[in-house]
Write an enzyme that holds these catalytic residues in place. Structure first.
Site, PDB file in Angstrom:
ATOM      1  N   GLY A 156     -41.038  40.443  10.677  1.00 22.22           N
ATOM      2  CA  GLY A 156     -39.759  41.150  10.817  1.00 22.22           C
ATOM      3  C   GLY A 156     -39.086  40.950  12.165  1.00 22.22           C
ATOM      4  N   LYS A 157     -39.229  39.746  12.709  1.00 22.15           N
ATOM      5  CA  LYS A 157     -38.534  39.434  13.970  1.00 22.15           C
ATOM      6  C   LYS A 157     -37.020  39.536  13.799  1.00 22.15           C
ATOM      7  CE  LYS A 157     -39.681  35.310  14.986  1.00 22.15           C
ATOM      8  NZ  LYS A 157     -40.524  34.628  14.148  1.00 22.15           N
TER       9      LYS A 157
ATOM     10  N   ASP B 219     -31.560  34.805   8.689  1.00 17.40           N
ATOM     11  CA  ASP B 219     -31.494  35.817   9.748  1.00 17.40           C
ATOM     12  C   ASP B 219     -30.091  35.971  10.308  1.00 17.40           C
ATOM     13  OD1 ASP B 219     -33.960  37.086  10.014  1.00 17.40           O
ATOM     14  OD2 ASP B 219     -34.828  35.298  10.915  1.00 17.40           O
TER      15      ASP B 219
ATOM     16  N   LYS C 209     -53.953  51.361  24.327  1.00 18.75           N
ATOM     17  CA  LYS C 209     -54.741  50.135  24.403  1.00 18.75           C
ATOM     18  C   LYS C 209     -53.835  48.912  24.537  1.00 18.75           C
ATOM     19  CE  LYS C 209     -59.117  49.025  22.259  1.00 18.75           C
ATOM     20  NZ  LYS C 209     -59.925  49.269  21.060  1.00 18.75           N
TER      21      LYS C 209
ATOM     22  N   CYS D 248     -20.506  31.351  -7.714  1.00 22.36           N
ATOM     23  CA  CYS D 248     -20.588  29.900  -7.557  1.00 22.36           C
ATOM     24  C   CYS D 248     -21.121  29.230  -8.830  1.00 22.36           C
ATOM     25  CB  CYS D 248     -21.401  29.553  -6.315  1.00 22.36           C
ATOM     26  SG  CYS D 248     -20.917  27.966  -5.644  1.00 22.36           S
TER      27      CYS D 248
ATOM     28  N   HIS E 115     -18.714  32.586  -2.266  1.00 24.90           N
ATOM     29  CA  HIS E 115     -19.867  33.496  -2.146  1.00 24.90           C
ATOM     30  C   HIS E 115     -19.464  34.786  -1.427  1.00 24.90           C
ATOM     31  CE1 HIS E 115     -23.006  30.607  -3.389  1.00 24.90           C
ATOM     32  NE2 HIS E 115     -22.156  29.715  -2.930  1.00 24.90           N
TER      33      HIS E 115
ATOM     34  N   GLU F 173     -20.962  37.463  -1.299  1.00 23.84           N
ATOM     35  CA  GLU F 173     -22.138  38.149  -0.729  1.00 23.84           C
ATOM     36  C   GLU F 173     -22.301  37.895   0.765  1.00 23.84           C
ATOM     37  OE1 GLU F 173     -22.226  35.588  -2.869  1.00 23.84           O
ATOM     38  OE2 GLU F 173     -23.927  34.256  -2.514  1.00 23.84           O
TER      39      GLU F 173
HETATM   40  N1  GLN Z   1     -24.387  23.506  -7.681  1.00 20.87           N
HETATM   41  C1  GLN Z   1     -23.051  23.968  -7.720  1.00 20.87           C
HETATM   42  C2  GLN Z   1     -22.125  23.135  -6.842  1.00 20.87           C
HETATM   43  O1  GLN Z   1     -22.577  22.386  -6.018  1.00 20.87           O
HETATM   44  C3  GLN Z   1     -22.990  25.421  -7.305  1.00 20.87           C
HETATM   45  C4  GLN Z   1     -23.315  25.619  -5.865  1.00 20.87           C
HETATM   46  C5  GLN Z   1     -23.686  27.038  -5.542  1.00 20.87           C
HETATM   47  O2  GLN Z   1     -23.985  27.824  -6.425  1.00 20.87           O
HETATM   48  N2  GLN Z   1     -23.727  27.357  -4.279  1.00 20.87           N
HETATM   49  O3  GLN Z   1     -20.928  23.222  -6.960  1.00 20.87           O
END
Ligand code: GLN
Length: 546
Positions: free
Chosen positions: A22-23, A77, A229, A392, A523, A525
């Protein structure tokens, strides 16, 4: 009086005993508590491997590849730092051995060392130091946290430790070392054992470094005897031995550190005077975690879970965290299951089990394994009105599914799966074709922030409430524009397109047809944070919880 320049401070976080203690979370949590005391904080990840970036590594081996705004493909990370510090980082905040050597060699070829013999020491550590200082300056940081990957005592990270040592010798008051160690409780012995920590501290000494603070990771709280210790045998004061037991949520770690007044200890050692103490926002978020009772059950359908006899979720860490952020902030308790996509091809009856979930996420992926299973999942969610969020690859397969089962086209695929499919509804991006042909794989996808125009009256617009957004990308393939008109006529809505209009960035089903069936080429996320949740995850979780 001449105004004294503010001195920049550096905290190195190194690991002892073993990896995986967990660094990254420790570094992030230290960043959060220092930030809460009123300082500008940034973070740097050092990865000792030769790879120039994490983009070419298998997720099962390495975990998630975290993409930054500028498109750098980095270690997971970096995601922790962004989430805990509530900032966005850049490629200056990430380095690998490969990257450091590459620039030293380039400089040598350009005669930048002015005829000198270029040596591993000091030139490699000097390059490392100049990179650390550059990032700290660019981010305007008072305090820079540098996490050194790997474990003390191995060959790989020794030049990074040498760079840290050199910085400490030059400015002893500005550099601090945190050793994250592991204190096992062997089941047969039933007692907490500090010897591995003592060895780790001594190994660090052999590199010329004395730990200032020891974070003792363990399954339980450290008692006074073991604390004493460790302090005595590792030459640190007792207050600087921090007990870090396992916790329910990583987001509790900053406040746990503060139980031992860690920020005060650090600030004192670095000769910094705190400007304030403000944990309000972070506390509010952790209280939401504690209070959350009503469950929201989400299934993530992926293929990077299995590693030998073990199941890992590291490859999808940002997806998992994004779900948690949105759920907790709505007072919901996320219950997340990992579902193996290959099962849904082998055993289509299994699809019925998807009914027990409030929502399904099909995250990103590469290659051919597990794809038909994901397509079956997308179809099942569409037909059975299960909230679906595709990310994606999760969007690309949803488009393939729609073309097959709604447009009723024969022999439909993404060319990533089938090069000579009759209907290539997902095709390679034109600029990617050459790259793949020339085997230029490293750092060559469509990466980082790109803008998307959002169509009004759609789920996407309801979520974002704005017409232009910027999101992080990582892909080589895209929806084939030859099929957009047909797909739209058949009912699919492309609610997000690139500003030029030729790249499909978000697809969805009309609100009246499905409670939530939305997928993105990018993405989302990667941009979700505890203190700044992502609108699309918020929308997905909200509808899933109904
Ligand atoms: N493999 C797909 C692409 O290259 C989706 C990539 C991904 O899901 N990050 O477009």
């Amino acid at each position: 009086m001449v105004k004294q320049k503010k001195r920049k401070k550096y905290i190195f976080v190194v690991g002892g005993v073993m990896s995986g203690v967990g660094k990254g979370i420790t570094a992030s949590a230290i960043g959060r508590i220092i930030k809460s005391r009123g300082f500008e904080v940034t973070a740097i990840k050092v990865d000792p491997y030769i790879n120039v970036d994490a983009g070419t590594m298998n997720p099962i081996e390495h975990g998630e590849v975290f993409v930054l705004d500028d498109g750098d493909e980095t270690d997971q990370d970096m995601g922790n730092y962004e989430r805990f510090l509530n900032i966005n980082l850049s490629s200056d905040n990430y380095m690998t051995t490969g990257r450091v050597y590459q620039s030293v060699i380039n400089k040598e070829r350009n005669l930048e060392y002015k005829g000198k013999c270029v040596e591993v020491v000091p030139h490699i550590p000097m390059e490392i130091i100049s990179r650390i200082k550059k990032a700290s300056k660019k981010d305007g940081a008072d305090v820079t946290i540098i996490e050194v990957g790997g474990t003390v005592g191995e060959y790989q990270n020794i030049l990074f430790l040498e760079a840290a040592r050199m910085m400490k010798v030059k400015n002893p008051d500005d550099v601090l070392f945190v050793l994250v160690s592991y204190v096992p409780i062997p089941s047969k012995v039933g007692e907490m054992k500090t010897k591995p920590t003592q060895y780790a501290s001594r190994t660090l000494n052999a590199a010329g470094i004395q730990a200032d603070i020891i974070v003792a990771r363990s399954s339980k709280e450290l008692d006074d005897i073991r604390k004493d210790k460790i302090a005595k045998s590792c030459s640190v004061d007792k207050k600087s031995v921090i007990s870090a037991p396992d916790v329910e949520s990583i987001y509790y770690v900053p406040l746990n550190f503060e139980k031992y007044e860690l920020s005060n200890t650090i600030l004192k050692k670095l000769n910094l005077r705190a400007k304030k103490k403000d944990f309000k926002e972070w506390k509010k978020f952790t209280q939401n975690i504690e209070k959350a009772k009503k469950e929201v059950k989400i299934g993530i359908v992926g293929k990077y879970f299995k590693s030998g006899d073990f199941v890992l979720s590291d490859a999808y860490i940002s997806v998992i965290e994004a779900i948690k952020h949105s759920a907790f902030n709505k007072g919901l308790k996320p219950v997340i299951d990992w579902l193996d996509s290959e099962e849904y091809k082998k055993n289509p009856k299994k699809l019925k089990e998807l009914n027990k979930y409030d929502g399904i996420v099909v995250p990103g992926g590469f290659g051919t394994r597990g794809v038909e299973g994901k397509i079956n999942v997308a179809r099942y969610c569409r037909e059975n009105k299960i909230p679906y969020l595709g990310l994606c690859y999760g969007m690309q397969i949803a488009v393939v599914e729609y073309a097959r089962n709604v447009l009723k086209l024969e022999d439909v695929h993404t060319v990533e799966m089938k090069k000579n499919a009759t209907h290539k509804v997902i095709d390679i991006l034109p600029e990617q074709r050459k790259k793949v042909k020339n085997k230029e794989y490293g750092g060559s996808m469509r990466l980082g922030l790109y803008a998307t125009n959002i169509k009004k009256g759609t789920q996407a617009f309801d979520a974002y409430k704005t017409e232009i957004v910027e999101e992080r990308h990582r892909h080589r393939y895209e929806v084939n524009s030859d099929y957009v008109e047909q797909l739209e006529k058949a009912g699919l809505v492309f609610s997000g397109k690139s500003p030029s209009g030729n790249l499909m960035e978000i697809m969805e089903l009309p609100k009246k047809e499905h409670p939530f069936y939305l997928a993105t080429q990018f993405h989302p996320e990667f941009l979700s944070k505890p203190l700044a949740t992502h609108p699309l995850f918020d929308a997905f979780i909200k509808i899933a919880s109904k």
